[in-house]
Design a protein around this motif. Structure first.
Motif, short mmCIF file in Angstrom:
data_model
loop_
_atom_site.label_atom_id
_atom_site.label_comp_id
_atom_site.label_asym_id
_atom_site.label_seq_id
_atom_site.Cartn_x
_atom_site.Cartn_y
_atom_site.Cartn_z
N GLN A 110 17.89 0.09 5.89
CA GLN A 110 17.42 -0.77 4.80
C GLN A 110 16.01 -0.37 4.42
O GLN A 110 15.15 -0.16 5.28
CB GLN A 110 17.43 -2.23 5.25
CG GLN A 110 16.97 -3.20 4.20
CD GLN A 110 16.99 -4.64 4.71
OE1 GLN A 110 17.55 -4.95 5.74
NE2 GLN A 110 16.35 -5.51 3.97
N VAL A 111 15.77 -0.29 3.12
CA VAL A 111 14.45 0.06 2.60
C VAL A 111 14.15 -0.87 1.44
O VAL A 111 14.91 -0.95 0.49
CB VAL A 111 14.41 1.53 2.12
CG1 VAL A 111 13.05 1.88 1.57
CG2 VAL A 111 14.79 2.48 3.24
N ASP A 112 13.03 -1.59 1.55
CA ASP A 112 12.61 -2.52 0.50
C ASP A 112 11.14 -2.28 0.19
O ASP A 112 10.27 -2.80 0.88
CB ASP A 112 12.84 -3.97 0.96
CG ASP A 112 12.36 -5.00 -0.05
OD1 ASP A 112 11.99 -4.62 -1.18
OD2 ASP A 112 12.36 -6.19 0.30
N SER A 113 10.87 -1.49 -0.83
CA SER A 113 9.48 -1.16 -1.16
C SER A 113 8.71 -2.36 -1.71
O SER A 113 7.50 -2.44 -1.53
CB SER A 113 9.42 0.00 -2.15
OG SER A 113 10.07 -0.33 -3.35
N ASN A 114 9.38 -3.28 -2.36
CA ASN A 114 8.68 -4.46 -2.86
C ASN A 114 8.24 -5.37 -1.73
O ASN A 114 7.16 -5.96 -1.77
CB ASN A 114 9.55 -5.24 -3.85
CG ASN A 114 9.67 -4.52 -5.17
OD1 ASN A 114 8.73 -3.88 -5.61
ND2 ASN A 114 10.83 -4.59 -5.78
N GLY A 115 9.09 -5.54 -0.74
CA GLY A 115 8.76 -6.37 0.42
C GLY A 115 8.03 -5.61 1.51
O GLY A 115 7.51 -6.20 2.44
N ASN A 117 0.83 -1.20 0.00
CA ASN A 117 0.00 0.00 0.00
C ASN A 117 0.88 1.26 0.00
O ASN A 117 1.65 1.48 0.92
CB ASN A 117 -0.94 -0.01 1.21
CG ASN A 117 -1.92 1.13 1.14
OD1 ASN A 117 -1.59 2.25 1.51
ND2 ASN A 117 -3.10 0.85 0.65
N ALA A 118 0.74 2.06 -1.04
CA ALA A 118 1.59 3.24 -1.20
C ALA A 118 1.32 4.30 -0.14
O ALA A 118 2.24 5.02 0.26
CB ALA A 118 1.38 3.83 -2.60
N TYR A 119 0.07 4.43 0.31
CA TYR A 119 -0.24 5.41 1.37
C TYR A 119 0.48 5.03 2.66
O TYR A 119 1.08 5.88 3.33
CB TYR A 119 -1.74 5.47 1.64
CG TYR A 119 -2.57 5.89 0.45
CD1 TYR A 119 -2.34 7.10 -0.21
CD2 TYR A 119 -3.59 5.08 -0.01
CE1 TYR A 119 -3.11 7.48 -1.29
CE2 TYR A 119 -4.37 5.45 -1.10
CZ TYR A 119 -4.13 6.65 -1.73
OH TYR A 119 -4.90 7.02 -2.80
#
Length: 130
Positions: free
Chosen positions: A44-49, A26-28
């Motif tokens: 660490q940043v993982d937008s897919n996970g 969820n982008a929000y």
């Protein structure tokens, strides 16, 4: 009739959709989580996970205490149970950093702040002038 067709017509609404999945989560909630912990260094940043892990943060007001936050976005829907926060806290003692108890309500306040911010972002998507 194929399951994908379902026969249902799309619901027209004056609201922004609750599900925005261009990131896989969820982008929000993602944006709200980043906004909420923006003062902390990110490790660490993982937008897919849907995972955000901060590095240790030492507040200028309390140099002998540090915290580390892990945020996990669990769903594509904007729901209360779609965000999970874990906080680690350490205190500096004579022998170095030692694990300490996280103050009561800290995790809940962070989750509520992120959810509130996500709702505001969603609301502003449809009506930015309000």
């Amino acid at each position: 009739m194929a399951p994908a067709c379902g026969g249902k017509k799309p619901r027209l609404s004056a609201e922004a959709p609750a599900r925005i999945t261009t990131l896989g989560i969820n982008a929000y909630l993602w944006r709200a989580a980043l906004d909420t912990i923006a003062f902390m260094p990110l490790a660490q940043v993982d937008s897919n996970g849907g995972v955000i892990i901060t590095d240790w943060y030492v507040s200028p007001q309390s140099a002998n205490e540090r915290v580390k936050v892990t945020v996990t976005i669990l769903d594509t829907e904007l729901r209360a149970d779609a965000v999970r926060v874990a906080v680690q806290r350490q205190m500096l003692g004579a022998t170095g950093w030692a694990e300490a108890t996280v103050r009561a309500g800290t995790v809940q306040r962070l989750e509520e702040t992120m959810l509130g911010r996500a709702r505001d972002l969603r609301r502003n998507t449809i009506a930015p002038d309000r």
